[in-house]
Design an enzyme around this catalytic site. Structure first.
Site, PDB file in Angstrom:
ATOM      1  N   HIS A 596       4.633  -1.429 -13.067  1.00 12.70           N
ATOM      2  CA  HIS A 596       5.223  -1.855 -14.334  1.00 12.70           C
ATOM      3  C   HIS A 596       4.209  -1.558 -15.442  1.00 12.70           C
ATOM      4  O   HIS A 596       3.009  -1.556 -15.206  1.00 12.70           O
ATOM      5  CB  HIS A 596       5.508  -3.357 -14.254  1.00 12.70           C
ATOM      6  CG  HIS A 596       6.304  -3.918 -15.383  1.00 12.70           C
ATOM      7  ND1 HIS A 596       5.754  -4.209 -16.605  1.00 12.70           N
ATOM      8  CD2 HIS A 596       7.613  -4.265 -15.470  1.00 12.70           C
ATOM      9  CE1 HIS A 596       6.681  -4.721 -17.395  1.00 12.70           C
ATOM     10  NE2 HIS A 596       7.829  -4.775 -16.739  1.00 12.70           N
ATOM     11  N   ASP A 673      -0.187  -7.577  -8.455  1.00 14.94           N
ATOM     12  CA  ASP A 673       0.890  -8.012  -9.351  1.00 14.94           C
ATOM     13  C   ASP A 673       2.031  -8.525  -8.458  1.00 14.94           C
ATOM     14  O   ASP A 673       2.761  -7.742  -7.853  1.00 14.94           O
ATOM     15  CB  ASP A 673       1.347  -6.839 -10.213  1.00 14.94           C
ATOM     16  CG  ASP A 673       2.535  -7.200 -11.107  1.00 14.94           C
ATOM     17  OD1 ASP A 673       2.977  -8.369 -11.081  1.00 14.94           O
ATOM     18  OD2 ASP A 673       3.036  -6.295 -11.806  1.00 14.94           O
ATOM     19  N   GLN A 676       7.236  -9.542  -8.676  1.00 20.06           N
ATOM     20  CA  GLN A 676       8.489  -9.299  -7.966  1.00 20.06           C
ATOM     21  C   GLN A 676       8.485  -9.857  -6.549  1.00 20.06           C
ATOM     22  O   GLN A 676       9.552 -10.057  -5.962  1.00 20.06           O
ATOM     23  CB  GLN A 676       8.796  -7.799  -7.930  1.00 20.06           C
ATOM     24  CG  GLN A 676       9.048  -7.176  -9.279  1.00 20.06           C
ATOM     25  CD  GLN A 676      10.243  -7.789 -10.000  1.00 20.06           C
ATOM     26  OE1 GLN A 676      11.187  -8.254  -9.379  1.00 20.06           O
ATOM     27  NE2 GLN A 676      10.186  -7.787 -11.333  1.00 20.06           N
ATOM     28  N   LYS A 699      10.551 -15.410 -13.383  1.00 21.52           N
ATOM     29  CA  LYS A 699      11.222 -14.593 -12.370  1.00 21.52           C
ATOM     30  C   LYS A 699      11.412 -15.355 -11.057  1.00 21.52           C
ATOM     31  O   LYS A 699      11.964 -14.826 -10.103  1.00 21.52           O
ATOM     32  CB  LYS A 699      10.416 -13.317 -12.101  1.00 21.52           C
ATOM     33  CG  LYS A 699      10.294 -12.375 -13.296  1.00 21.52           C
ATOM     34  CD  LYS A 699       9.489 -11.140 -12.942  1.00 21.52           C
ATOM     35  CE  LYS A 699       9.141 -10.303 -14.165  1.00 21.52           C
ATOM     36  NZ  LYS A 699      10.307  -9.660 -14.789  1.00 21.52           N
ATOM     37  N   CYS A 837      10.649  -0.507 -17.734  1.00 22.32           N
ATOM     38  CA  CYS A 837       9.210  -0.559 -18.051  1.00 22.32           C
ATOM     39  C   CYS A 837       8.383   0.178 -16.999  1.00 22.32           C
ATOM     40  O   CYS A 837       7.276  -0.262 -16.654  1.00 22.32           O
ATOM     41  CB  CYS A 837       8.735  -2.006 -18.172  1.00 22.32           C
ATOM     42  SG  CYS A 837       9.484  -2.892 -19.543  1.00 22.32           S
TER      43      CYS A 837
END
Length: 879
Positions: A596, A673, A676, A699, A837
């Protein structure tokens, strides 16, 4: 000019046999007469419950008056139920229901007097004994007179100088209708078997023509079926189709069907399609459906039908729609393309039949029938459909209180919440969003205010009660009713925003369940205060709960041994690392093509400090090229590896454990990261072996404006200084606080942080492993379904164990943005389109316009996945 359909506006009657006829001739050969019908010209038999009702009303008014076995009802316009009752080929009177008094009445017609007068024992007013009438000179028909003695309000029979008529008594006054001489009349009393026998020739013709219509079109598409609703019309069509050789039929269970209907459908051997969306969840958001706003049909019928047809392919569907049912069907052609489902060509072989023909045909063929008709329902369908009459709903309250009680409770609560008058629920005014003229007149006569747009005006008393309740409790709306069904595991009830939409944009942001929302409201209403800077009771409560939220989040990721910092989002967390590490020229950061922009741009910005960025590629299955990463690390100088745990475009997961081992071998820090991965799968930082984990709260069911930076140690310098992050400050310098506080300068998002703690509690209660398995099944179902559609290209990894519930795809000839808009407008499916993104990844995949992306959550259902597949298939067919 719109053509008028060839509706039958008269009923034929044989006086010799005393039977109604559906054609111009009787089997006896006698001459028949025409009886004009009232609009909409539909006539039906009075069945068991109807007969009992009419007999009761007659008895209450006039004594033991016999009723013939053949009675017809001609539906007419009115405030609610209004039927012209026909006996012996004459008008008996008007049967009506008053939704305000909740009572039936029977207004006798003068034509009925020859049949009933010999049996009347009460309800007669002798006007010769009334002084006001005797004092009147001239004609008394059409006049109104005061009565000397009290007489109950309602219809009465009038006697005056050997003439008879009917009148209406109200408030001690009697209005006289026409007076005429009456000769008692008796006629044969045939049963319905006799009616069928006298109409046999006409019934054969109806059947022959309908079967011919079905055979004419049944091969217009590759397959043919019958749409079966459990009602009389679809039952007739079902049997006609069987005669034409059609065997396949389907029934859509909306979840609001009466049990008798579901049992009847099952007994006929038709395929039962599971319900679509959850009505009681949707209605909390959308409000009651109305006759002029039937949003429920799309949710409960059209969506499951779309899924069914997608698996079936183009088909001919035989349906029981008739001209007489509604204005919308008054010009129905023999064939029609279903505008909501292009795969379906509809055939209407009984469109010119009245209800009388339908019942006679079913009786003639001795076909089973839904028992609800004999129980008093004219219309069979969803029990709370706005098209149901209040008279029928009143009967349903006795038949199925367990169903109507729930709906009544909702209507009362909705009216209270919106400040609407009691009439909204009591009179059935909820059945319209904008009241029609007849209901506006009812409201005007009874002092119920209506807005200029014909909606109900908020009641001042209710409005005051509503404001007072809000002030005293701090809660604007009552809690939604308990849900009995779990999809999955009962959690959908906690997301009222889902309602009438299919939400598949969870990779961008998820919704917050009710416990999270309640935690935010509680903070604002009960103990809003800053944290760590006071001793009064509110700040102590806020500080304790905010600190406890950090503990919850740390425990959720197995990171109790490290430092858990609350941030604005994952982007904020990554930027804190980029700004907080001490860089020197020649340092390198290794990242991947999957990233991202949030995990790429902060590293690119370090170029001004002499830091280089290496981007590692992926293989043909979109998996990270580990060999290339190892080669990059072996080149030396890599200070940090920053890698996504799961791609927000392709859904593929990266092998973080293997990457961590490589980082340790080469002395590099590993930042993951997890934006997700955290919402979709179990994540344990000790197991992963990473040094830093960044993720976003919004999220994973948490509030917006929340995120997390976890570090195994105090690896970075605080990028922001100020109040709250220091233990002490002197003229010469400061001592930073221990733990997470040193990284949270200024007033934090206290309520959001507490809400994030509740969100991880919520996810933990469901079980992350359970969520992962659930989404893994749905992802496989979606990939398989989309891959089978011609012109659709799916971008997802092939290994089920190495992906999350994120699937990207394109449709040949359709721009992703256009596809997403069509899915929203035509199917209520919300997805994301564009570059997500991740433009470097899109360039690598040669996708300049990006993709359509569907992303799941724990509340996503199989039915929603199937609906998306069906909707994409429809878009693909129309491209």
């Amino acid at each position: 000019m719109k053509r008028e359909p060839a509706v039958k506006k008269v009923l034929y009657w044989c006086d010799q046999c005393n039977v109604p006829l559906i054609g111009r001739t009787c089997a006896c050969g006698a001459r028949v007469r025409e009886i004009p019908l009232l609009q909409p010209h539909d006539v039906r038999p009075a069945l068991t419950a109807d007969m009992a009702l009419i007999r009761r009303l007659l008895t209450e008014q006039f004594g033991d008056v016999p009723l013939p076995r053949v009675v017809l009802l001609n539906k007419t316009g009115g405030v609610d139920r209004a039927d012209l009752v026909i006996v012996h080929g004459d008008r008996l009177g008007w049967l009506t229901f008053d939704p305000i008094t909740r009572k039936f009445s029977l207004d006798i017609a003068p034509e009925a007097l020859p049949h009933i007068l010999p049996h009347v024992t009460r309800g007669i007013v002798d006007l010769e004994a009334e002084p006001a009438v005797n004092a009147h000179k001239g004609r008394i028909g059409g006049k109104q007179f005061p009565l000397a003695a009290p007489v109950p309000d309602g219809t009465v029979i009038i006697s005056y100088k050997n003439r008879f008529g009917t009148g209406i008594v109200r408030d001690g006054q009697i209005r006289v209708k026409e007076l005429v001489p009456v000769e008692p009349r008796t006629r044969p009393d045939p049963d319905w078997d006799t009616v069928i026998e006298k109409n046999r020739y006409h019934l054969k013709n109806l059947e022959r023509n309908a079967v011919r219509t079905i055979k004419k079109h049944m091969n217009d598409r590759p397959c043919v079926n019958v749409s079966f609703s459990g009602g009389k019309d679809s039952t007739a069509v079902f049997h006609l189709a069987r005669k034409a050789g059609v065997e396949k039929a389907f029934f859509i269970d909306t979840g609001l069907e009466l049990p008798e209907t579901v049992e009847f459908a099952a007994s006929q051997g038709v395929e039962i399609i599971k319900k679509g969306g959850d009505f009681f969840q949707a209605v909390e958001k959308a409000g009651p459906p109305g006759k002029d706003h039937r949003w429920c049909c799309k949710l409960l019928k059209l969506q499951p039908l779309k899924i069914y047809l997608a698996g079936l392919g183009p088909c001919v569907t035989i349906q029981g729609n008739r001209w007489y049912e509604s204005r919308n069907r008054a010009d129905l052609d023999e064939t029609s393309q279903n505008p909501a489902n292009p795969l379906q060509l509809n055939i209407s072989p009984i469109r010119n039949w009245r209800a009388l023909e339908v019942f006679l045909y079913l009786w003639w063929r001795e076909a089973p029938m839904n028992p609800l008709y004999e129980m008093g329902l004219e219309r069979v369908g969803c029990y709370l459909c706005p098209a149901v009459l209040e008279s029928e709903y009143e009967g349903l309250r006795e038949m199925h209180p367990e169903l109507t009680d729930r709906w009544d409770e909702f209507l009362i609560r909705w009216a209270e919440k919106n400040g609407l008058p009691d009439a909204y629920h009591r009179w059935g005014l909820w059945r319209w969003r904008a009241l029609p003229p007849k209901m506006r007149e009812v409201c005007r006569d009874r002092g119920i205010a209506v807005n200029d747009d014909f909606t109900l005006r908020e009641a001042p008393v209710r409005k005051a009660e509503k404001v007072a309740t809000m002030k005293s409790t701090g809660i604007s709306d009552p809690a939604p009713p308990a849900e009995t069904e779990s999809v999955p595991d009962g959690i959908r009830k906690d997301f009222p925003i889902l309602g009438d939409i299919v939400y598949l944009d969870n990779a961008a942001t998820t919704f917050s369940p009710e416990p999270v929302v309640e935690a935010l409201v509680e903070f604002e209403h009960r103990y809003r205060a800053n944290v760590g800077r006071g001793v009064h009771r509110l700040t102590r409560i806020a500080t304790q709960r905010y600190w406890h939220a950090h503990e919850k989040v740390a425990r959720f990721i197995g990171g109790e041994a490290g430092v858990t910092v609350f941030t604005k989002n994952a982007t904020d967390a990554i930027n804190m690392v980029a700004q907080g590490l001490s860089w020197k020229p020649g340092d390198r950061v290794a990242t991947t093509i999957l990233e991202h922009h949030s995990n790429l741009l902060p590293w690119r910005a370090l170029a001004k400090q002499g830091v280089a960025v290496d981007v590692v590629g992926i293989d043909a299955d979109y998996a990270l090229d580990l060999a290339a990463l190892e080669e990059t690390l072996a080149g030396g100088g890599v200070r940090l590896v920053a890698v996504t745990h799961a791609s927000n475009v392709l859904g593929v997961t990266t092998p973080v454990k293997e990457i961590a081992a490589l980082c340790r071998d080469h002395g590099a820090l590993l930042l993951v990261d997890g934006a997700q991965s955290l919402p979709h799968m179990p994540v344990n930082v000790a197991d992963l072996g990473c040094d830093i984990l960044c993720f976003a709260g919004h999220k994973m069911f948490g509030p917006t404006g929340t995120g997390v930076l976890w570090m195994r140690d105090l690896l970075i310098e605080p990028p922001m200084l100020g109040g709250g992050m220091v233990a002490s400050v002197t003229a010469e310098g400061y001592v930073p606080a221990e733990g997470y506080q040193r990284y949270e300068a200024g007033t934090p998002n206290v309520g959001g942080g507490i809400g994030l703690g509740v969100a991880v509690d919520y996810l933990s209660a469901i079980g992350m492993e359970k969520i992962h398995r659930h989404e893994e099944r749905l992802t496989a179902r979606l990939i398989e379904g989309l891959s089978g559609i011609d012109g659709v290209t799916v971008y997802a990894g092939r290994k089920p164990g190495a992906r999350i519930g994120v699937v990207s795809f394109t449709i040949d000839g359709v721009h992703p943005q256009e596809a997403a808009q069509m899915l929203d407008e035509d199917a209520d499916i919300l997805v994301r389109s564009g570059h997500h993104c991740c433009q470097p990844l899109m360039e690598h995949l040669n996708l300049p316009d990006g993709t359509v992306r569907a992303s799941m959550a724990a509340f996503t259902t199989e039915q929603e996945i199937d609906l998306l597949i069906a909707a994409v298939d429809e878009i693909g067919r129309g491209r």
